[in-house]
Motif scaffolding. Structure first.
Motif, PDB file in Angstrom:
ATOM      1  N   GLY A  63     -14.097 -54.300  11.126  1.00  0.00           N
ATOM      2  CA  GLY A  63     -13.693 -52.982  11.619  1.00  0.00           C
ATOM      3  C   GLY A  63     -14.745 -52.338  12.493  1.00  0.00           C
ATOM      4  N   ALA A  64     -16.014 -52.502  12.126  1.00  0.00           N
ATOM      5  CA  ALA A  64     -17.102 -51.897  12.895  1.00  0.00           C
ATOM      6  C   ALA A  64     -17.177 -52.492  14.299  1.00  0.00           C
ATOM      7  N   ASP A  65     -16.943 -53.786  14.428  1.00  0.00           N
ATOM      8  CA  ASP A  65     -16.986 -54.415  15.748  1.00  0.00           C
ATOM      9  C   ASP A  65     -15.936 -53.822  16.676  1.00  0.00           C
ATOM     10  N   PHE A  66     -14.748 -53.587  16.159  1.00  0.00           N
ATOM     11  CA  PHE A  66     -13.680 -52.977  16.952  1.00  0.00           C
ATOM     12  C   PHE A  66     -14.062 -51.555  17.351  1.00  0.00           C
ATOM     13  N   MET A  67     -14.602 -50.800  16.410  1.00  0.00           N
ATOM     14  CA  MET A  67     -15.005 -49.428  16.694  1.00  0.00           C
ATOM     15  C   MET A  67     -16.103 -49.372  17.747  1.00  0.00           C
ATOM     16  N   LYS A  68     -17.094 -50.237  17.614  1.00  0.00           N
ATOM     17  CA  LYS A  68     -18.196 -50.281  18.581  1.00  0.00           C
ATOM     18  C   LYS A  68     -17.681 -50.539  19.984  1.00  0.00           C
ATOM     19  N   LYS A  69     -16.747 -51.451  20.101  1.00  0.00           N
ATOM     20  CA  LYS A  69     -16.273 -51.901  21.408  1.00  0.00           C
ATOM     21  C   LYS A  69     -15.375 -50.885  22.099  1.00  0.00           C
ATOM     22  N   TYR A  70     -14.532 -50.190  21.316  1.00  0.00           N
ATOM     23  CA  TYR A  70     -13.485 -49.373  21.930  1.00  0.00           C
ATOM     24  C   TYR A  70     -13.469 -47.903  21.513  1.00  0.00           C
ATOM     25  N   GLY A  71     -14.198 -47.529  20.471  1.00  0.00           N
ATOM     26  CA  GLY A  71     -13.931 -46.261  19.811  1.00  0.00           C
ATOM     27  C   GLY A  71     -14.459 -45.005  20.451  1.00  0.00           C
ATOM     28  N   ARG A  72     -15.439 -45.106  21.392  1.00  0.00           N
ATOM     29  CA  ARG A  72     -16.110 -43.909  21.904  1.00  0.00           C
ATOM     30  C   ARG A  72     -15.888 -43.715  23.395  1.00  0.00           C
ATOM     31  N   ASP A  73     -15.997 -42.446  23.824  1.00  0.00           N
ATOM     32  CA  ASP A  73     -16.005 -42.175  25.258  1.00  0.00           C
ATOM     33  C   ASP A  73     -17.430 -42.336  25.791  1.00  0.00           C
ATOM     34  N   ALA A  74     -17.618 -42.039  27.062  1.00  0.00           N
ATOM     35  CA  ALA A  74     -18.916 -42.271  27.698  1.00  0.00           C
ATOM     36  C   ALA A  74     -20.026 -41.408  27.103  1.00  0.00           C
ATOM     37  N   LYS A  75     -19.655 -40.287  26.476  1.00  0.00           N
ATOM     38  CA  LYS A  75     -20.654 -39.394  25.887  1.00  0.00           C
ATOM     39  C   LYS A  75     -20.895 -39.680  24.397  1.00  0.00           C
ATOM     40  N   GLY A  76     -20.253 -40.698  23.886  1.00  0.00           N
ATOM     41  CA  GLY A  76     -20.455 -41.060  22.487  1.00  0.00           C
ATOM     42  C   GLY A  76     -19.552 -40.350  21.509  1.00  0.00           C
ATOM     43  N   ASN A  77     -18.556 -39.604  22.004  1.00  0.00           N
ATOM     44  CA  ASN A  77     -17.593 -38.942  21.121  1.00  0.00           C
ATOM     45  C   ASN A  77     -16.488 -39.926  20.744  1.00  0.00           C
ATOM     46  N   TRP A  78     -16.060 -39.892  19.511  1.00  0.00           N
ATOM     47  CA  TRP A  78     -15.086 -40.859  19.018  1.00  0.00           C
ATOM     48  C   TRP A  78     -13.660 -40.373  19.271  1.00  0.00           C
ATOM     49  N   TYR A  79     -12.868 -41.248  19.867  1.00  0.00           N
ATOM     50  CA  TYR A  79     -11.460 -40.923  20.102  1.00  0.00           C
ATOM     51  C   TYR A  79     -10.739 -40.683  18.777  1.00  0.00           C
ATOM     52  N   PHE A  80      -9.613 -39.970  18.858  1.00  0.00           N
ATOM     53  CA  PHE A  80      -8.799 -39.817  17.655  1.00  0.00           C
ATOM     54  C   PHE A  80      -8.003 -41.087  17.380  1.00  0.00           C
ATOM     55  N   SER A  81      -7.401 -41.662  18.441  1.00  0.00           N
ATOM     56  CA  SER A  81      -6.606 -42.863  18.209  1.00  0.00           C
ATOM     57  C   SER A  81      -6.623 -43.776  19.426  1.00  0.00           C
ATOM     58  N   LEU A  82      -6.403 -45.069  19.155  1.00  0.00           N
ATOM     59  CA  LEU A  82      -6.311 -46.112  20.170  1.00  0.00           C
ATOM     60  C   LEU A  82      -5.018 -46.887  19.940  1.00  0.00           C
ATOM     61  N   ASN A  83      -4.586 -47.619  20.973  1.00  0.00           N
ATOM     62  CA  ASN A  83      -3.486 -48.538  20.713  1.00  0.00           C
ATOM     63  C   ASN A  83      -4.031 -49.804  20.060  1.00  0.00           C
ATOM     64  N   ARG A  84      -3.172 -50.734  19.792  1.00  0.00           N
ATOM     65  CA  ARG A  84      -3.600 -51.912  19.039  1.00  0.00           C
ATOM     66  C   ARG A  84      -4.735 -52.653  19.737  1.00  0.00           C
ATOM     67  N   GLU A  85      -4.654 -52.742  21.074  1.00  0.00           N
ATOM     68  CA  GLU A  85      -5.636 -53.511  21.829  1.00  0.00           C
ATOM     69  C   GLU A  85      -6.951 -52.766  22.010  1.00  0.00           C
ATOM     70  N   GLY A  86      -6.972 -51.438  21.721  1.00  0.00           N
ATOM     71  CA  GLY A  86      -8.200 -50.672  21.835  1.00  0.00           C
ATOM     72  C   GLY A  86      -8.245 -49.693  22.982  1.00  0.00           C
ATOM     73  N   ARG A  87      -7.131 -49.485  23.675  1.00  0.00           N
ATOM     74  CA  ARG A  87      -7.104 -48.493  24.760  1.00  0.00           C
ATOM     75  C   ARG A  87      -6.879 -47.111  24.166  1.00  0.00           C
ATOM     76  N   PRO A  88      -7.593 -46.088  24.673  1.00  0.00           N
ATOM     77  CA  PRO A  88      -7.493 -44.748  24.098  1.00  0.00           C
ATOM     78  C   PRO A  88      -6.087 -44.163  24.232  1.00  0.00           C
ATOM     79  N   LEU A  89      -5.647 -43.520  23.169  1.00  0.00           N
ATOM     80  CA  LEU A  89      -4.365 -42.813  23.165  1.00  0.00           C
ATOM     81  C   LEU A  89      -4.551 -41.301  23.105  1.00  0.00           C
ATOM     82  N   VAL A  90      -5.466 -40.852  22.238  1.00  0.00           N
ATOM     83  CA  VAL A  90      -5.690 -39.412  22.050  1.00  0.00           C
ATOM     84  C   VAL A  90      -7.170 -39.123  22.226  1.00  0.00           C
ATOM     85  N   GLN A  91      -7.445 -38.086  23.016  1.00  0.00           N
ATOM     86  CA  GLN A  91      -8.815 -37.711  23.348  1.00  0.00           C
ATOM     87  C   GLN A  91      -9.661 -37.422  22.102  1.00  0.00           C
ATOM     88  N   PRO A  92     -10.985 -37.420  22.241  1.00  0.00           N
ATOM     89  CA  PRO A  92     -11.870 -37.169  21.087  1.00  0.00           C
ATOM     90  C   PRO A  92     -11.973 -35.689  20.742  1.00  0.00           C
TER      91      PRO A  92
END
Length: 390
Positions: free
Chosen positions: A79-108
């Motif tokens: 789970g951590a590997d997925f989060m590291k790769k896709y979970g944050r925006d450029a400023k390090g804020n964590w998105y609320f949700s992603l699609n299955r592949e890791g593309r952002p759905l809801v802003q942080p």
């Protein structure tokens, strides 16, 4: 009460954890599925960062604190590997949700994604000692502190200056998070933060003239006679009180432990549905109709957190009313939420205690409250060589 320890351990290890091990891991794209139906089938593939972080925490904690099973560590790292790769925006804020592949759905917009990312990576650092995990947890925690007074930032929809409120959720979570990751922080920062959150929880949101913790208060800490200001969430109060008890143990503060138990007991009395049993989700302080239409539902997390609180309260103080409440809660919770046929626990009941949604996970329920509570209760009620009463 000691007899319950083995029951909760067995439920954790033989029912709950296998369910999530078997059904939540996305082998193709990484991370975890949380939207699982009664049998564990995936009914939606969106991934919510706060649930991803919570599941990382759960498996890392089991590995670190219970048994060094490689499969648990592998699950946490997955789970951590997925989060590291896709979970944050450029400023390090964590998105609320992603699609299955890791593309952002809801802003942080939601700082709780950051809180549970911190929790997860902090636990994984404890389990492995890998500096990268510690750095992510520490950086995210620093971002949380920067956003502390305006948690939603540009995503805040409240018009400023008319009815500004302070909300209970963040100081409540910080009271637990501050000691969960204190191994990564300067002692002076942790000590200061602990005193700040204790003061905020116990002297601002708790108002002794009412004997109740409010979810929202005016900026100056006074009561706000509005939908938001009258809102009571018994589950939040009770969960926060076991966080306060943990801080009381850390500080060797008997008064804090007893005060926290007093508040939790009053919240249980106030929030208990005397007609159908169980704890109401929301209430209005003045008895008006709450704006939350789900106010009378019985939710899993409310009841399991109450069990943790009463177990800790009983062990730390020896007070019989805490033990009596634990047994009452145990009977209701195990009798209504546990799924005897397909494993894991239901999350949502109607007021009468009937299953409202038969899902095992979704947008809000994941691998966290039930297993954390079972773990906490099992460890709290383990027979001890010497009494722990204060």
């Amino acid at each position: 009460m000691n007899n319950f320890s083995g029951v909760y351990k067995e439920e954790l290890l033989n029912n709950i954890i296998p369910f999530w091990m078997n059904h939540s891991k996305d082998e193709k794209y990484g991370g975890y599925f949380s939207c699982l139906d009664r049998q564990g089938n995936v009914f939606d593939t969106d991934k919510f960062m706060w649930l991803q972080g919570r599941e990382v925490w759960m498996f890392a904690t089991l590995y670190d604190k219970l048994q060094a099973k490689q499969e648990w560590l592998d699950m946490a790292v997955h789970g951590a590997d997925f989060m590291k790769k896709y979970g944050r925006d450029a400023k390090g804020n964590w998105y609320f949700s992603l699609n299955r592949e890791g593309r952002p759905l809801v802003q942080p917009y939601n700082i709780f994604s950051d809180c549970f990312a911190t929790l997860g990576f902090g636990a994984l650092y404890s389990a492995t000692g890998h500096e990268e995990y510690g750095a992510i947890a520490k950086q995210t925690f620093e971002n949380i502190l920067k956003r502390r007074n305006n948690t939603k930032g540009k995503y805040n929809k409240i018009y400023p200056g008319t009815r500004d409120h302070r909300n209970f959720s963040l100081p409540m979570i910080l009271s637990n998070l501050s000691i969960e990751i204190e191994h990564l922080l300067d002692k002076s920062l942790v000590d200061q933060l602990i005193q700040e959150v204790i003061d905020e929880v116990m002297n601002v949101f708790y108002q002794p003239e009412h004997g109740i913790i409010f979810e929202n208060v005016n900026i100056d800490g006074s009561f706000s006679d509005s939908f938001e200001g009258r809102l009571l969430n018994p589950g939040h109060t009770i969960e926060a009180m076991w966080f306060m008890m943990d801080l009381g143990v850390r500080l060797n503060d008997k008064n804090l432990i007893n005060k926290a138990l007093d508040i939790a007991l009053k919240a249980l009395e106030y929030g208990w549905d005397k007609e159908h049993g169980g704890i109401f989700y929301f209430l209005d302080f003045k008895g008006y109709p709450p704006q939350q239409l789900e106010w009378d539902q019985k939710l899993w997390w409310v009841h399991v957190e109450a069990l943790v609180c009463m177990a800790k309260g009983y062990v730390l103080t020896g007070r019989k009313e805490a033990g009596a409440w634990f047994e009452k809660l145990h009977e209701y919770t195990w009798g209504h939420f546990r799924d005897e046929e397909y494993g894991e626990w239901f999350g949502y009941l109607n007021r009468r205690g009937e299953v409202l949604l038969n899902l095992k996970g979704g947008k809000w329920k994941g691998c966290f409250h039930v297993p954390r509570a079972l773990f906490q209760i099992y460890k709290t009620l383990e027979p001890q060589p010497t009494p722990q009463f204060v």
